[in-house]
Design a protein around this motif. Structure first.
Motif, PDB file in Angstrom:
ATOM      1  N   ARG A  45      35.784  27.689  19.188  1.00  0.00           N
ATOM      2  CA  ARG A  45      35.462  29.116  19.082  1.00  0.00           C
ATOM      3  C   ARG A  45      34.776  29.643  20.331  1.00  0.00           C
ATOM      4  O   ARG A  45      35.036  30.761  20.770  1.00  0.00           O
ATOM      5  N   TRP A  46      33.907  28.817  20.918  1.00  0.00           N
ATOM      6  CA  TRP A  46      33.159  29.204  22.114  1.00  0.00           C
ATOM      7  C   TRP A  46      33.291  28.081  23.143  1.00  0.00           C
ATOM      8  O   TRP A  46      32.434  27.197  23.237  1.00  0.00           O
ATOM      9  N   PRO A  47      34.356  28.067  23.937  1.00  0.00           N
ATOM     10  CA  PRO A  47      34.646  26.931  24.825  1.00  0.00           C
ATOM     11  C   PRO A  47      33.649  26.728  25.957  1.00  0.00           C
ATOM     12  O   PRO A  47      33.546  25.625  26.495  1.00  0.00           O
ATOM     13  N   THR A  48      32.921  27.770  26.336  1.00  0.00           N
ATOM     14  CA  THR A  48      31.949  27.657  27.428  1.00  0.00           C
ATOM     15  C   THR A  48      30.608  28.189  26.978  1.00  0.00           C
ATOM     16  O   THR A  48      30.502  28.910  25.979  1.00  0.00           O
ATOM     17  N   VAL A  49      29.586  27.878  27.740  1.00  0.00           N
ATOM     18  CA  VAL A  49      28.260  28.374  27.400  1.00  0.00           C
ATOM     19  C   VAL A  49      28.204  29.893  27.502  1.00  0.00           C
ATOM     20  O   VAL A  49      27.489  30.555  26.733  1.00  0.00           O
ATOM     21  N   SER A  50      28.980  30.481  28.392  1.00  0.00           N
ATOM     22  CA  SER A  50      29.018  31.943  28.502  1.00  0.00           C
ATOM     23  C   SER A  50      29.678  32.569  27.281  1.00  0.00           C
ATOM     24  O   SER A  50      29.270  33.656  26.831  1.00  0.00           O
ATOM     25  N   ASP A  51      30.699  31.903  26.743  1.00  0.00           N
ATOM     26  CA  ASP A  51      31.311  32.390  25.502  1.00  0.00           C
ATOM     27  C   ASP A  51      30.303  32.371  24.361  1.00  0.00           C
ATOM     28  O   ASP A  51      30.214  33.324  23.581  1.00  0.00           O
ATOM     29  N   LEU A  52      29.539  31.295  24.257  1.00  0.00           N
ATOM     30  CA  LEU A  52      28.528  31.205  23.212  1.00  0.00           C
ATOM     31  C   LEU A  52      27.452  32.268  23.421  1.00  0.00           C
ATOM     32  O   LEU A  52      26.992  32.904  22.460  1.00  0.00           O
ATOM     33  N   ALA A  53      27.058  32.497  24.654  1.00  0.00           N
ATOM     34  CA  ALA A  53      26.028  33.488  24.952  1.00  0.00           C
ATOM     35  C   ALA A  53      26.436  34.885  24.515  1.00  0.00           C
ATOM     36  O   ALA A  53      25.586  35.705  24.143  1.00  0.00           O
ATOM     37  N   ALA A  54      27.727  35.166  24.546  1.00  0.00           N
ATOM     38  CA  ALA A  54      28.227  36.502  24.204  1.00  0.00           C
ATOM     39  C   ALA A  54      28.443  36.689  22.704  1.00  0.00           C
ATOM     40  O   ALA A  54      28.754  37.797  22.253  1.00  0.00           O
ATOM     41  N   ALA A  55      28.286  35.634  21.925  1.00  0.00           N
ATOM     42  CA  ALA A  55      28.551  35.706  20.490  1.00  0.00           C
ATOM     43  C   ALA A  55      27.458  36.494  19.776  1.00  0.00           C
ATOM     44  O   ALA A  55      26.306  36.551  20.222  1.00  0.00           O
ATOM     45  N   GLU A  56      27.829  37.095  18.648  1.00  0.00           N
ATOM     46  CA  GLU A  56      26.851  37.768  17.801  1.00  0.00           C
ATOM     47  C   GLU A  56      25.959  36.727  17.118  1.00  0.00           C
ATOM     48  O   GLU A  56      26.424  35.649  16.747  1.00  0.00           O
ATOM     49  N   ASP A  57      24.701  37.077  16.945  1.00  0.00           N
ATOM     50  CA  ASP A  57      23.766  36.158  16.297  1.00  0.00           C
ATOM     51  C   ASP A  57      24.287  35.697  14.933  1.00  0.00           C
ATOM     52  O   ASP A  57      24.238  34.508  14.606  1.00  0.00           O
ATOM     53  N   ALA A  58      24.770  36.647  14.128  1.00  0.00           N
ATOM     54  CA  ALA A  58      25.205  36.322  12.768  1.00  0.00           C
ATOM     55  C   ALA A  58      26.383  35.352  12.781  1.00  0.00           C
ATOM     56  O   ALA A  58      26.487  34.476  11.908  1.00  0.00           O
ATOM     57  N   GLU A  59      27.271  35.476  13.770  1.00  0.00           N
ATOM     58  CA  GLU A  59      28.411  34.563  13.875  1.00  0.00           C
ATOM     59  C   GLU A  59      27.926  33.133  14.100  1.00  0.00           C
ATOM     60  O   GLU A  59      28.412  32.186  13.474  1.00  0.00           O
ATOM     61  N   VAL A  60      26.993  32.978  15.021  1.00  0.00           N
ATOM     62  CA  VAL A  60      26.498  31.644  15.350  1.00  0.00           C
ATOM     63  C   VAL A  60      25.707  31.069  14.181  1.00  0.00           C
ATOM     64  O   VAL A  60      25.845  29.883  13.842  1.00  0.00           O
ATOM     65  N   MET A  61      24.891  31.910  13.545  1.00  0.00           N
ATOM     66  CA  MET A  61      24.128  31.435  12.388  1.00  0.00           C
ATOM     67  C   MET A  61      25.053  30.971  11.280  1.00  0.00           C
ATOM     68  O   MET A  61      24.828  29.936  10.634  1.00  0.00           O
ATOM     69  N   GLY A  62      26.123  31.719  11.049  1.00  0.00           N
ATOM     70  CA  GLY A  62      27.073  31.325  10.025  1.00  0.00           C
ATOM     71  C   GLY A  62      27.778  30.029  10.368  1.00  0.00           C
ATOM     72  O   GLY A  62      27.971  29.163   9.503  1.00  0.00           O
TER      73      GLY A  62
END
Length: 349
Positions: A67-84
């Motif tokens: 879903r987030w192949p790089t650290v920059s992809d993860l950084a751009a994710a919504e908080d709720a998406e990552v928490m889920g």
């Protein structure tokens, strides 16, 4: 500790040779002799593994890196998406720290992890262990990487009689004796693999251990008694109620929990307070509530019994309303258990 000491150089030589032949194949690990693993993958795996096992963390690691192949992809994710996506890995404060670190790397370091232990330690949410692990495994820096596996190996190699946690500074000092500029990343992973597959917490496989001849714990005749343990205090028990509200479209009510506190920032079902005595369980809305039994859950510092209450209500703006299956996938385990206990599809005929 016995007067004799293990041969440090011999242990290093034998254990690295063993690792070359028997290193575990893990999705976040480069093969022996291959280029080093991308730092993002090392960092992500180490954060996930701090409170869970390799088999449990592996599907989460695959899901995150897809879903987030790089650290920059993860950084751009919504908080709720990552928490889920984190739900089920425990300690949700670590998911918030994960995002904070990813955003610092993306925003302050151009999406590139710093390559020294000190610089890594300066990142938000990165502690001493994670900084050492990433520096060693991703950048091949000489760093003292000490997790539970390494503590156990050191306690047995040196027959350390002091119980943990008091022994931890000494175990870390002993581990530092083995750290050199020669293959530091492989050395860190070799120690972890030894602890995970041979020098196991129970029933260590001493007959297959490449460094058994140097193990003072084995020489005592009872290596499994190391590391010595301080008796744990009894885990307190709390009680509470979870409320499963269903609207006329068959959706369940969820809410975002406060940022601070247990399961902070995660989606949850409405609940009462969780108390050590009988909880004050004030229902969140007036309704024809039905009791659907109870669920049990164990957190690190306490166990919990949640009585599950269910009701059919009109949707209102105080909650977020989600389809049952979507909620089940997004909720932390304790609330998913409560939702399953409610047997929502069958509740109201």
């Amino acid at each position: 500790m016995p007067d004799v000491s293990p041969d440090i150089d011999l242990i290093r030589s034998r254990l690295l040779a063993w690792y070359d032949a028997h290193a575990r194949s893990l999705p976040w690990r480069a093969a022996v002799g291959a280029p080093r693993t991308e730092p993002y993958r090392v960092w992500l795996s180490e954060v996930m593994l701090q409170q869970t096992t390799v088999p449990h963390a592996t599907p989460y690691f695959h899901a995150f890196t897809t879903r987030w192949p790089t650290v920059s992809d993860l950084a751009a994710a919504e908080d709720a998406e990552v928490m889920g996506a984190w739900a089920g890995l425990g300690y949700y404060a670590r998911a918030r720290n994960l995002l904070a670190c990813a955003r610092a790397v993306a925003g302050e370091h151009g999406g590139v992890f710093p390559d020294t232990e000190a610089a890594l330690l300066a990142l938000p949410g990165v502690g001493a262990y994670t900084a050492a692990a990433v520096a060693s495994i991703a950048f091949d820096r000489a760093a003292n990487v000490v997790d539970g596996n390494v503590e156990r190996v050191m306690a047995r190699l040196f027959a350390v009689e002091t119980p943990v946690p008091a022994a931890r500074p000494e175990l870390k000092r002993l581990a530092s004796l083995f750290v050199t500029d020669e293959r530091p990343g492989d050395w860190a992973q070799a120690l972890m693999d030894l602890g995970a597959t041979v020098c196991r917490p129970k029933s260590p496989s001493c007959g297959t251990c490449s460094v058994a001849s140097e193990c003072l714990g084995l020489a005592t005749g009872d290596p499994a008694r190391f590391p010595m343990k301080t008796k744990k205090a009894d885990r307190p028990h709390r009680r509470g109620a979870a409320y499963v509200l269903i609207d006329d479209q068959g959706r369940v009510a969820v809410e975002t929990r406060p940022e601070k506190g247990l399961l902070g920032g995660m989606l949850g079902l409405p609940t009462s307070d969780w108390a050590t005595g009988e909880p004050i369980a004030a229902a969140p809305v007036e309704a024809d509530w039905r009791e659907a039994g109870a669920v049990e859950h164990v957190f690190t510092h306490f166990s919990l019994t949640l009585t599950v209450m269910t009701a059919r209500v009109d949707a209102d703006g105080d909650y977020r309303w989600m389809p049952i299956e979507a909620a089940r996938a997004a909720l932390p385990t304790v609330f998913a258990k409560a939702l399953d206990r409610a047997s929502v599809p069958d509740l109201f005929g």
